[in-house]
Design a protein around this motif. Structure first.
Motif, mmCIF file in Angstrom:
data_model
loop_
_atom_site.group_PDB
_atom_site.id
_atom_site.type_symbol
_atom_site.label_atom_id
_atom_site.label_comp_id
_atom_site.label_asym_id
_atom_site.label_seq_id
_atom_site.Cartn_x
_atom_site.Cartn_y
_atom_site.Cartn_z
ATOM 1 N N SER A 229 -45.927 -5.147 -41.341
ATOM 2 C CA SER A 229 -46.486 -6.344 -40.712
ATOM 3 C C SER A 229 -45.696 -6.680 -39.450
ATOM 4 C CB SER A 229 -46.566 -7.515 -41.684
ATOM 5 O OG SER A 229 -45.350 -7.704 -42.297
ATOM 6 N N VAL A 230 -46.395 -7.288 -38.531
ATOM 7 C CA VAL A 230 -45.798 -7.626 -37.231
ATOM 8 C C VAL A 230 -46.073 -9.103 -36.936
ATOM 9 C CG1 VAL A 230 -45.931 -5.338 -36.173
ATOM 10 C CG2 VAL A 230 -47.935 -6.830 -36.108
ATOM 11 N N PRO A 231 -45.219 -9.729 -36.125
ATOM 12 C CA PRO A 231 -45.511 -11.109 -35.725
ATOM 13 C C PRO A 231 -46.759 -11.112 -34.844
ATOM 14 C CG PRO A 231 -43.274 -10.432 -35.051
ATOM 15 C CD PRO A 231 -43.976 -9.216 -35.516
ATOM 16 N N VAL A 232 -47.641 -12.083 -35.038
ATOM 17 C CA VAL A 232 -48.841 -12.145 -34.203
ATOM 18 C C VAL A 232 -48.682 -13.254 -33.146
ATOM 19 C CG1 VAL A 232 -50.619 -11.138 -35.650
ATOM 20 C CG2 VAL A 232 -49.851 -13.492 -36.090
ATOM 21 N N PRO A 233 -49.238 -13.101 -31.968
ATOM 22 C CA PRO A 233 -49.950 -11.912 -31.493
ATOM 23 C C PRO A 233 -48.970 -10.783 -31.162
ATOM 24 C CG PRO A 233 -49.785 -13.507 -29.723
ATOM 25 C CD PRO A 233 -49.156 -14.159 -30.932
ATOM 26 N N ALA A 234 -49.397 -9.530 -31.438
ATOM 27 C CA ALA A 234 -48.526 -8.380 -31.171
ATOM 28 C C ALA A 234 -49.090 -7.593 -30.002
ATOM 29 C CB ALA A 234 -48.478 -7.499 -32.416
ATOM 30 N N PRO A 235 -48.226 -6.869 -29.280
ATOM 31 C CA PRO A 235 -48.736 -5.996 -28.223
ATOM 32 C C PRO A 235 -49.689 -4.965 -28.819
ATOM 33 C CG PRO A 235 -46.319 -6.051 -28.236
ATOM 34 C CD PRO A 235 -46.782 -6.784 -29.444
ATOM 35 N N MET A 236 -50.526 -4.402 -27.978
ATOM 36 C CA MET A 236 -51.527 -3.425 -28.410
ATOM 37 C C MET A 236 -50.858 -2.226 -29.114
ATOM 38 S SD MET A 236 -54.811 -2.426 -27.506
ATOM 39 C CE MET A 236 -55.641 -1.054 -26.768
ATOM 40 N N ASP A 242 -55.952 -1.227 -38.791
ATOM 41 C CA ASP A 242 -56.564 -2.495 -39.212
ATOM 42 C C ASP A 242 -55.482 -3.548 -39.171
ATOM 43 O OD1 ASP A 242 -59.002 -1.420 -39.728
ATOM 44 O OD2 ASP A 242 -58.547 -0.948 -41.818
ATOM 45 N N VAL A 243 -55.669 -4.566 -38.368
ATOM 46 C CA VAL A 243 -54.671 -5.632 -38.276
ATOM 47 C C VAL A 243 -55.293 -6.911 -38.829
ATOM 48 C CG1 VAL A 243 -53.071 -6.871 -36.776
ATOM 49 C CG2 VAL A 243 -53.802 -4.553 -36.162
ATOM 50 N N ALA A 244 -54.696 -7.461 -39.877
ATOM 51 C CA ALA A 244 -55.215 -8.707 -40.460
ATOM 52 C C ALA A 244 -54.698 -9.898 -39.657
ATOM 53 C CB ALA A 244 -54.766 -8.806 -41.917
ATOM 54 N N ALA A 245 -55.326 -11.035 -39.890
ATOM 55 C CA ALA A 245 -54.968 -12.241 -39.129
ATOM 56 C C ALA A 245 -53.496 -12.608 -39.331
ATOM 57 C CB ALA A 245 -55.865 -13.389 -39.566
ATOM 58 N N ASP A 246 -52.940 -12.304 -40.498
ATOM 59 C CA ASP A 246 -51.532 -12.659 -40.758
ATOM 60 C C ASP A 246 -50.550 -11.610 -40.228
ATOM 61 O OD1 ASP A 246 -51.903 -10.540 -42.459
ATOM 62 O OD2 ASP A 246 -51.230 -11.599 -44.273
ATOM 63 N N GLY A 247 -51.062 -10.577 -39.530
ATOM 64 C CA GLY A 247 -50.178 -9.575 -38.941
ATOM 65 C C GLY A 247 -49.923 -8.361 -39.826
ATOM 66 N N THR A 248 -50.568 -8.327 -40.982
ATOM 67 C CA THR A 248 -50.425 -7.152 -41.846
ATOM 68 C C THR A 248 -51.231 -5.998 -41.246
ATOM 69 O OG1 THR A 248 -50.342 -8.647 -43.712
ATOM 70 C CG2 THR A 248 -50.682 -6.328 -44.224
ATOM 71 N N VAL A 249 -50.585 -4.846 -41.144
ATOM 72 C CA VAL A 249 -51.229 -3.706 -40.484
ATOM 73 C C VAL A 249 -51.361 -2.537 -41.464
ATOM 74 C CG1 VAL A 249 -51.080 -2.069 -38.555
ATOM 75 C CG2 VAL A 249 -50.159 -4.386 -38.301
ATOM 76 N N TRP A 266 -43.155 2.664 -30.312
ATOM 77 C CA TRP A 266 -43.809 1.434 -29.842
ATOM 78 C C TRP A 266 -42.980 0.210 -30.243
ATOM 79 C CZ3 TRP A 266 -45.685 -2.478 -33.051
ATOM 80 C CH2 TRP A 266 -46.516 -3.427 -32.460
ATOM 81 N N ALA A 267 -42.504 0.193 -31.486
ATOM 82 C CA ALA A 267 -41.715 -0.942 -31.972
ATOM 83 C C ALA A 267 -40.417 -1.066 -31.174
ATOM 84 C CB ALA A 267 -41.417 -0.759 -33.466
ATOM 85 N N GLN A 268 -39.806 0.073 -30.925
ATOM 86 C CA GLN A 268 -38.560 0.095 -30.149
ATOM 87 C C GLN A 268 -38.810 -0.445 -28.735
ATOM 88 O OE1 GLN A 268 -35.674 1.438 -31.316
ATOM 89 N NE2 GLN A 268 -34.483 1.477 -29.441
ATOM 90 N N ASP A 269 -39.854 0.062 -28.080
ATOM 91 C CA ASP A 269 -40.150 -0.316 -26.692
ATOM 92 C C ASP A 269 -40.457 -1.804 -26.561
ATOM 93 O OD1 ASP A 269 -39.825 2.274 -26.094
ATOM 94 O OD2 ASP A 269 -41.962 2.758 -25.874
ATOM 95 N N HIS A 270 -41.126 -2.359 -27.598
ATOM 96 C CA HIS A 270 -41.535 -3.761 -27.504
ATOM 97 C C HIS A 270 -40.611 -4.695 -28.289
ATOM 98 C CE1 HIS A 270 -45.219 -1.602 -26.378
ATOM 99 N NE2 HIS A 270 -45.446 -2.667 -25.608
ATOM 100 N N ALA A 271 -39.523 -4.134 -28.789
ATOM 101 C CA ALA A 271 -38.570 -4.921 -29.592
ATOM 102 C C ALA A 271 -39.278 -5.680 -30.707
ATOM 103 C CB ALA A 271 -37.779 -5.872 -28.698
ATOM 104 N N VAL A 272 -40.196 -4.954 -31.388
ATOM 105 C CA VAL A 272 -40.932 -5.555 -32.509
ATOM 106 C C VAL A 272 -40.354 -5.015 -33.811
ATOM 107 C CG1 VAL A 272 -43.174 -5.658 -33.687
ATOM 108 C CG2 VAL A 272 -43.055 -5.780 -31.183
#
Ligand code: ATP
Length: 293
Positions: A229-236, A242-249, A266-272
């Motif tokens: 899961s990622v914090p929303v909104p997340a970069p593309m 499938d990304v759910a409204a709560d950020g579950t991917v 991608w996570a590294q580049d966007h510090a996610v």
């Protein structure tokens, strides 16, 4: 080692009254193989095995075991060990007497003490069958299959009801038998056991094969899954997901390693932070779940 199949089943049909339990089933088991016959409840596994073992006559089709019809019991029976779901030992016999009886019934020779030791029942040898625990009974059932070290061994749900140590002990014994060239036919509902050990799998559903092949042949037909899961909104995201409204991917992929690599980059580049990251290859469980979907 001979490559002539140990078991050949050709267009096997079996009906119970007007119920068609096994439908045109064909497969073979090669020497030294561990072949797992798996499937949904009521798929026809036990019925198929009963025919191959000579306990039931087919409605139509041919079955050969060591080149013989299973009905030729004298030719076939001494060469195969069978562990049924329930062996039906007399409750009044002792464990030692029961194991001795296996030798007389199968016409195989062995040493009763050796077999008791192999299935870890030496300490229960004098006990009546009726006094055994569920797991001990299952180990006594196992003794019927391994007595006399037969070339072909049928194991029908061998580890059901066994604790983890007893399960490991059963598999260690099976591994040793295989090192000596034994051919094994297994049914189990513990898919992990089949996934780890089977050379090939016949996956039955409603009397026929849903799929047949090696574990990787079966699992290759379905995607692996990556979840996080990622914090929303997340970069593309760099992969289809499938990304759910709560950020579950959830990412379904046939290229697990490549897509995981992309996602980590991608996570590294966007510090996610990819929270609760889990990535799993397709498992037999998934193939099973897909049967009805
Ligand atoms: P499970 O995983 O539940 O043990 P299985 O794959 O071993 O199932 P079988 O026991 O071979 O399945 O049964 C196949 C089908 O045939 C089932 O629908 C069962 O109800 C039916 N069946 C089995 N034995 C008989 C019988 N003696 N008379 C009538 N129907 C039977």
């Amino acid at each position: 080692m001979s490559t002539t199949p140990v078991i050949e089943v050709e267009r096997l049909n079996l009906t119970y009254g007007d119920f068609h339990a096994v439908k045109d089933l064909s497969f073979e088991v090669r020497p030294g193989e561990l072949y797992a016959l798996l499937g949904t409840n009521g798929a026809g596994k036990t019925t198929t095995l009963e025919v191959v073992e000579g306990h039931r006559r087919p409605t139509s089709g041919t079955v050969r075991v060591f080149g013989h019809s299973p009905a030729e019991r004298r030719a076939v029976r001494p060469r195969m060990g069978v562990m049924l779901q329930e062996s039906g030992f007399s409750p009044d016999l002792t464990v030692r007497e029961s194991v001795g009886l296996v030798g007389r019934l199968t016409r195989r020779t062995d040493n009763v003490d050796r077999v008791l030791d192999l299935v870890d029942l030496t300490g229960r040898a004098g006990r009546k069958v009726s006094q055994l625990s569920g797991g001990e009974k299952r180990r006594l059932d196992f003794a019927t299959a391994v007595y006399g070290t037969p070339e072909l061994i049928f194991l029908d749900e061998p580890t059901t009801g066994l604790d983890i140590q007893s399960r490991d002990a059963v598999w260690t014994t099976v591994d040793r038998l295989r090192e000596n060239g034994a051919t094994i036919v297994l049914t189990t509902h513990y898919l992990e056991e089949a996934q780890q050990r089977a050379d090939r799998i016949g996956l039955m559903h409603e009397g026929a094969f849903h799929r047949e092949g090696t574990v990787s042949e079966l699992t290759r037909t379905l995607p692996a899954v990556i979840r996080f899961s990622v914090p929303v909104p997340a970069p593309m995201l760099p992969v289809r997901a499938d990304v759910a409204a709560d950020g579950t991917v959830m990412v379904e992929t046939f290229e697990l390693q490549k897509d995981l690599h992309l996602l980590l980059g991608w996570a590294q580049d966007h510090a996610v932070e990819l929270r609760d990251l889990a990535a799993g290859p397709t498992r037999l469980d998934d193939v099973f779940r897909a049967i009805n979907s």
